[in-house]
Design a protein around this motif. Sequence first.
Motif, PDB file in Angstrom:
ATOM      1  N   MET A   1     -15.622   0.996  12.627  1.00 20.97           N
ATOM      2  CA  MET A   1     -14.779   1.023  11.423  1.00 20.97           C
ATOM      3  C   MET A   1     -15.144   0.279  10.090  1.00 20.97           C
ATOM      4  O   MET A   1     -14.858   0.856   9.042  1.00 20.97           O
ATOM      5  N   ALA A   2     -15.687  -0.736  10.502  1.00 17.36           N
ATOM      6  CA  ALA A   2     -15.876  -1.728   9.240  1.00 17.36           C
ATOM      7  C   ALA A   2     -16.705  -0.871   8.035  1.00 17.36           C
ATOM      8  O   ALA A   2     -16.443  -0.997   7.072  1.00 17.36           O
ATOM      9  N   PRO A   3     -17.805  -0.116   8.525  1.00 19.41           N
ATOM     10  CA  PRO A   3     -18.379   0.617   7.410  1.00 19.41           C
ATOM     11  C   PRO A   3     -17.369   1.452   6.556  1.00 19.41           C
ATOM     12  O   PRO A   3     -17.870   1.643   5.133  1.00 19.41           O
ATOM     13  N   PHE A   4     -16.505   1.904   7.312  1.00 16.70           N
ATOM     14  CA  PHE A   4     -15.573   2.982   6.268  1.00 16.70           C
ATOM     15  C   PHE A   4     -14.532   2.209   5.703  1.00 16.70           C
ATOM     16  O   PHE A   4     -13.710   2.646   4.784  1.00 16.70           O
ATOM     17  N   GLY A   5     -14.239   0.883   5.918  1.00 16.00           N
ATOM     18  CA  GLY A   5     -13.260   0.015   5.205  1.00 16.00           C
ATOM     19  C   GLY A   5     -13.057   0.083   3.743  1.00 16.00           C
ATOM     20  O   GLY A   5     -11.990   0.709   3.366  1.00 16.00           O
ATOM     21  N   ALA A   6     -14.329   0.126   3.075  1.00 19.86           N
ATOM     22  CA  ALA A   6     -14.209   0.200   1.653  1.00 19.86           C
ATOM     23  C   ALA A   6     -13.860   1.728   1.075  1.00 19.86           C
ATOM     24  O   ALA A   6     -12.810   1.762   0.252  1.00 19.86           O
ATOM     25  N   ALA A   7     -14.243   2.553   1.965  1.00 20.25           N
ATOM     26  CA  ALA A   7     -13.839   3.954   1.514  1.00 20.25           C
ATOM     27  C   ALA A   7     -12.427   4.291   1.646  1.00 20.25           C
ATOM     28  O   ALA A   7     -11.784   4.839   0.944  1.00 20.25           O
ATOM     29  N   VAL A   8     -11.795   3.732   2.785  1.00 20.43           N
ATOM     30  CA  VAL A   8     -10.393   3.943   3.092  1.00 20.43           C
ATOM     31  C   VAL A   8      -9.459   3.137   1.887  1.00 20.43           C
ATOM     32  O   VAL A   8      -8.579   3.843   1.618  1.00 20.43           O
ATOM     33  N   VAL A   9     -10.099   2.088   1.541  1.00 19.54           N
ATOM     34  CA  VAL A   9      -9.425   1.237   0.431  1.00 19.54           C
ATOM     35  C   VAL A   9      -9.399   2.157  -0.881  1.00 19.54           C
ATOM     36  O   VAL A   9      -8.292   2.595  -1.461  1.00 19.54           O
ATOM     37  N   VAL A  10     -10.660   2.846  -1.289  1.00 20.69           N
ATOM     38  CA  VAL A  10     -10.653   3.573  -2.327  1.00 20.69           C
ATOM     39  C   VAL A  10      -9.885   4.677  -2.454  1.00 20.69           C
ATOM     40  O   VAL A  10      -9.078   5.133  -3.264  1.00 20.69           O
ATOM     41  N   VAL A  11      -9.835   5.540  -1.316  1.00 23.88           N
ATOM     42  CA  VAL A  11      -9.194   6.724  -0.835  1.00 23.88           C
ATOM     43  C   VAL A  11      -7.736   6.466  -1.074  1.00 23.88           C
ATOM     44  O   VAL A  11      -6.846   7.154  -1.907  1.00 23.88           O
ATOM     45  N   LEU A  12      -7.042   5.314  -0.642  1.00 23.95           N
ATOM     46  CA  LEU A  12      -5.766   4.978  -0.632  1.00 23.95           C
ATOM     47  C   LEU A  12      -5.396   4.562  -1.965  1.00 23.95           C
ATOM     48  O   LEU A  12      -4.196   5.268  -2.536  1.00 23.95           O
ATOM     49  N   ALA A  13      -6.124   3.787  -2.773  1.00 25.80           N
ATOM     50  CA  ALA A  13      -5.819   3.418  -3.949  1.00 25.80           C
ATOM     51  C   ALA A  13      -5.845   4.542  -4.786  1.00 25.80           C
ATOM     52  O   ALA A  13      -4.901   4.825  -5.778  1.00 25.80           O
ATOM     53  N   GLY A  14      -6.744   5.468  -4.726  1.00 30.38           N
ATOM     54  CA  GLY A  14      -7.046   6.696  -5.636  1.00 30.38           C
ATOM     55  C   GLY A  14      -5.700   7.357  -5.359  1.00 30.38           C
ATOM     56  O   GLY A  14      -5.004   7.986  -6.308  1.00 30.38           O
TER      57      GLY A  14
END
Lengths: 117, 485
Positions: A1-14
């Motif tokens: 999950m860790a590699p995708f953490g940043a992506a999830v944050v970006v998608v949520l924030a966007g």
Amino acid sequence: MAPFGAAVVVVLAGGIAVLAARWLPPAVGPEATAPERIPFLGGGVPEVHAWSRFHIRYYAMALLFLAFDMEMVFMYPWAVVFAAEGAVALVEMLMFITILLLGILYAWREGALSWAS
Amino acid sequence: MGLLSAAAGRAEVPVFPVVGVGGRQAAEALWLMPGIRVVDSPRAAVLLVVVGRLTRALLHPTMLVHDQLPGPRATLWWPGAGGATPDDGAQGTEDLLAALPDVVTTVPGDTAGLLAVFADLLSGRRPSGRPALVDVEYPRWRGVGPHGHGGEGMMGGVPFGRPLAEMADDPDGLMLDQLPLRVGPFFPAWPPGLILDVGLQGDVLRGVAVGDNPYRSWPGDEPVGPLDTALFLATRTMATTVAALEVARARHHLRWLSRTLRGHGLAARAQRVGALAQSLSVDDRPVVEALARRLGRDAGLAAATSGVGIVDRAALERVGIDRYGGPVARAAGLGIDARTHDPAYADLGFAPVIHHEGDARARLRQRAAEAAQALSLAERAGEIVRPPGRPVEGPRGVLAPREPLPSSALLALLPDLLDGLEWGDAVTTVASLDLDLEEAALDQSVATWPARTSGGPTGASTTGAAPTSTGPAPTGPAPTSRVTP
């Protein structure tokens, strides 16, 4: 999950930013009045709804594009054997492209490339 | 907040002009004023500037456009442009003041006053203009039908308040929806006052009709302002120098050129040509000649105008324009020009400029070449004076006693010319004809130039050529009714 953490944050924030931009202004600002909601026609009012079906005139161009797009597919195997075959391959490909070029000139003459004829 | 609104008050002022009778020149001068940005839609504007006098037919469109400005908004009125005063008794004028109680009346071209109103508005010292129309949607649709959007059944009822478009034949043999729209009188790409009833299939125009001229809709709506061809019309009673006439002609064509360049999205060039037109003199001949050469070579303009809106000899003869001559006819190869037989031009070696293509590009090159030619004639004319009374070649065609003015005939070209064109080409074509609705309104009135003859209104002879409206009357059922004070 860790590699995708940043992506999830970006998608949520966007997503939150988009929704905020969509919902915040109407919630905070004044609602548009009936005259403001009428499309601007230079002082007139549209009497008919603009939900209308109209002719998609680019279909002929889209078909032509597809034909020439497929031509590129034939050029991939040709490019692989080009160095080995040499000038013969070049001449053959030129003949192929010339035939297609005649096709596009014909379509041009017939007005297939004009938007509204 | 104070700092922010003060800074906002010093920004460029987005202005939407509403052109009434006699207001065209003052409205076009707005483009050249520093600190002002003329916008194409009331949605982008903060100030509404009503230039000239309003007729009754223009009143409801003005009120609607006013209410389409998002707040904060303010309205300025420059009545003087039309030679009218607030108390000259014109019906539309009284109604404007009643409909827009917050209107600020100033003199035309008062930039300082305009900027002051804008600064006051943004700093909150001046309240936003009150609406002229009630905030009610018509017809009612909310909550109507099974889904509450006003629609029901196969044909949809009135989704969101409006019926769906009827179907009509498509050039490719399909039956497709044709969206009827009435565009104008304040549509920025049209000349002021032009109303076109068009049917749209996608972006293709089908079935175009010219709506009633709003400058002349009811008896008593006499155009009062000076036309842009005023100097040429004055030659019937006044001796003028050839030089003055020719400089006026060049100025007219350059102002048209400036409008047209703006229409093509070349705002900076339009600005330069407009400024040149404003300060034009005989000494500018080399500048105008260079301009005409550059425009003739311009590849972008050529692509946008070549083959667009071709006016052929048959079309010209159908509307009777072959009698007027004018740049439109000369751009189609008809070498009619009143100056050819005018004794005042006899020693100047005048020969009409002619183009043969008859399209929008030919008309552009025709007017640019004629502007240069006019300045060259003015240079050679010296002090030659032209006696009054003879037919004169105006910027749109021959102005002869007891003949209709050229604008009516040019308007009559539109329906056939625009049918089947794409929207962009239609806009280019309309611009290329140099229409003036005030001139056409004057023509339809009983006071046809030069004067009413004893045999009845000479304007009656033009009714055959004059376009008629097929659309609803401008005062027809309005979706929003006026606020009763």
